[in-house]
Write a protein that holds these residues in place. Sequence first.
Motif, mmCIF file in Angstrom:
data_model
loop_
_atom_site.group_PDB
_atom_site.id
_atom_site.type_symbol
_atom_site.label_atom_id
_atom_site.label_comp_id
_atom_site.label_asym_id
_atom_site.label_seq_id
_atom_site.Cartn_x
_atom_site.Cartn_y
_atom_site.Cartn_z
ATOM 1 N N HIS A 1 0.749 -1.128 0.044
ATOM 2 C CA HIS A 1 -0.002 -0.033 0.021
ATOM 3 C C HIS A 1 0.622 1.257 -0.072
ATOM 4 O O HIS A 1 2.160 1.238 0.417
ATOM 5 N N ALA A 2 0.551 2.302 -0.412
ATOM 6 C CA ALA A 2 1.171 3.472 -0.788
ATOM 7 C C ALA A 2 0.866 4.320 0.427
ATOM 8 O O ALA A 2 0.372 4.439 1.389
ATOM 9 N N ARG A 3 1.865 5.230 0.567
ATOM 10 C CA ARG A 3 2.002 6.506 1.489
ATOM 11 C C ARG A 3 0.683 7.354 1.343
ATOM 12 O O ARG A 3 0.334 7.766 0.062
ATOM 13 N N ALA A 4 -0.008 7.726 2.365
ATOM 14 C CA ALA A 4 -1.254 8.458 2.194
ATOM 15 C C ALA A 4 -0.569 10.008 1.826
ATOM 16 O O ALA A 4 0.420 10.431 2.406
ATOM 17 N N PRO A 5 -1.420 10.875 1.109
ATOM 18 C CA PRO A 5 -1.061 12.143 0.710
ATOM 19 C C PRO A 5 -0.803 13.165 2.097
ATOM 20 O O PRO A 5 -1.646 12.805 2.959
ATOM 21 N N LEU B 1 -4.334 15.138 9.108
ATOM 22 C CA LEU B 1 -3.280 14.331 9.488
ATOM 23 C C LEU B 1 -3.543 13.088 9.136
ATOM 24 O O LEU B 1 -4.596 12.387 9.372
ATOM 25 N N SER B 2 -2.416 12.322 8.684
ATOM 26 C CA SER B 2 -2.576 10.899 8.674
ATOM 27 C C SER B 2 -1.530 10.056 9.483
ATOM 28 O O SER B 2 -0.389 10.792 9.758
ATOM 29 N N PHE B 3 -1.700 8.876 9.552
ATOM 30 C CA PHE B 3 -0.899 8.183 10.736
ATOM 31 C C PHE B 3 -0.255 7.036 10.152
ATOM 32 O O PHE B 3 -0.913 6.139 9.519
ATOM 33 N N LEU B 4 0.988 6.636 10.627
ATOM 34 C CA LEU B 4 1.476 5.149 10.313
ATOM 35 C C LEU B 4 2.000 4.738 11.604
ATOM 36 O O LEU B 4 2.748 5.519 12.565
ATOM 37 N N LEU B 5 1.576 3.673 12.172
ATOM 38 C CA LEU B 5 1.730 2.933 13.210
ATOM 39 C C LEU B 5 2.704 1.911 13.102
ATOM 40 O O LEU B 5 1.956 0.770 12.372
#
Length: 465
Positions: free
Chosen positions: A84-88, A119-123
């Motif tokens: 999956h791609a990075r969120a913009p 905001l988007s988040f990566l955990l």
Amino acid sequence: MESNFRGSRPARGRCAHRAGATDARTAHGGAGCGGAVTFSLALTLYRTLSWIAGAGAGAWLDARARRGKEDATRIGERYARYTHARAPGTLIWLHAASIGESGVALTLIEALGKRDARLSFLLSTGTRTSAELVGRRALPRTTHVYAPLDRPDVVRRFFTHWRPDLGVFVESEVWPNLILEAQARRVPLALVNARMSPKSLAQWKSLPAAARRLLSGFAFVSAADARTAAALSELRGAPVQALGNLKLAAPAPRIDARARAELAADIGGRAVWLAASTHAGEEEIALAAHARLRRDIPDALLLLVPRHPERGENIAQLAGGAPRRSQGERVGAASVYVADTLGELGVFYDLAPVALVAGSLLPHLKGHNPVEPAKAGSAMITGPYVESFQDLFDALFAAGGAVTARDAEELAAAVALLWRDEGMCARQIEAARAVTAKGAEAAEQTLTALQSLLPASIEAVNASA
């Protein structure tokens, strides 16, 4: 913070039974992305060894997958290979070790997301149980991945793919290659809710140059307790504040109202207590205590929730063929019910007026987080081994919010007393709630500091909101 080099019938009331704004980049002495760099032979050696050890990572991960410790379908994420791609837009990356740290990370994500919906988040987390927790919470604009191997090529691939605008390490996960690569790419970093055991403090002090080099990479550092704050201040060469334990800011555990109602109807008016998050060797102690309680109250019920649900079958056999929740079995007339499921501990804390917070009865264990029972309103008993949460339990003991039991005899006596004395039970519950209420201020200060580390365009919008 861990270094990764390397009786009578109970009363009838509620306690008887329930079944019927300063910039963080300067204010905290942070060197941030542009701080002074010190040479460390230990770090140089670590980076070399991580290449060598990385060659055997595939066999190690495959072995873990066979034991159920890794998700075989997602092993590619350990090598920073993603589908999956990075969120913009602006992406905040949070890194947590296991389920406890993931709970803190999710609390921060939820609060930051409410403050700014863009905001988007990566955990990133390290265990299957933490991945399952993230999946159950299903927070919006949040992507979960397994933590990458701390190998230079893997770490570079991780940053190239995700390009985070801010990195937040929670509590104890300090991986050298991740930190050094973030610095190289000028990604601001924060270390929040840091906690340092005496053992890991000794390890850090034995490598002062490496400790100074890694800790200087964080623009913001906060500690969960005064002991850790003092140690990190010395190692880092810059002041670190003890804001308080962010686990205290966690919301009350989620309760499935339907599941609770069904269980309450099944239990009826029986005297009930809970042994929560038990480890191997602790079930025998809880069962022995329960046998003592049943001498006076033959229909007493023990709800037994193992820390690792996959042990449910063995525990049920140990308890004489007790029914198991994972198999859809009901409590019925059983004296012990094995709740070998995930995500339902809040239900059982809410059902039980008295709870043993396990992971604390044997010398090799270090305790579990007491916040959930405190906020759920279950009177707490703990064993003596709570090193990982010593400060929290010290505060609870001082306030009268928890009691200690060292063995089956003391455990049975503590349960019986709290069943019998409803006033004592209620006072203990309220004292524990008062202690946990102190987490809100720590959370607010942490959120403000993290927002100050975001790109200037985001800060400007938030300031004008």
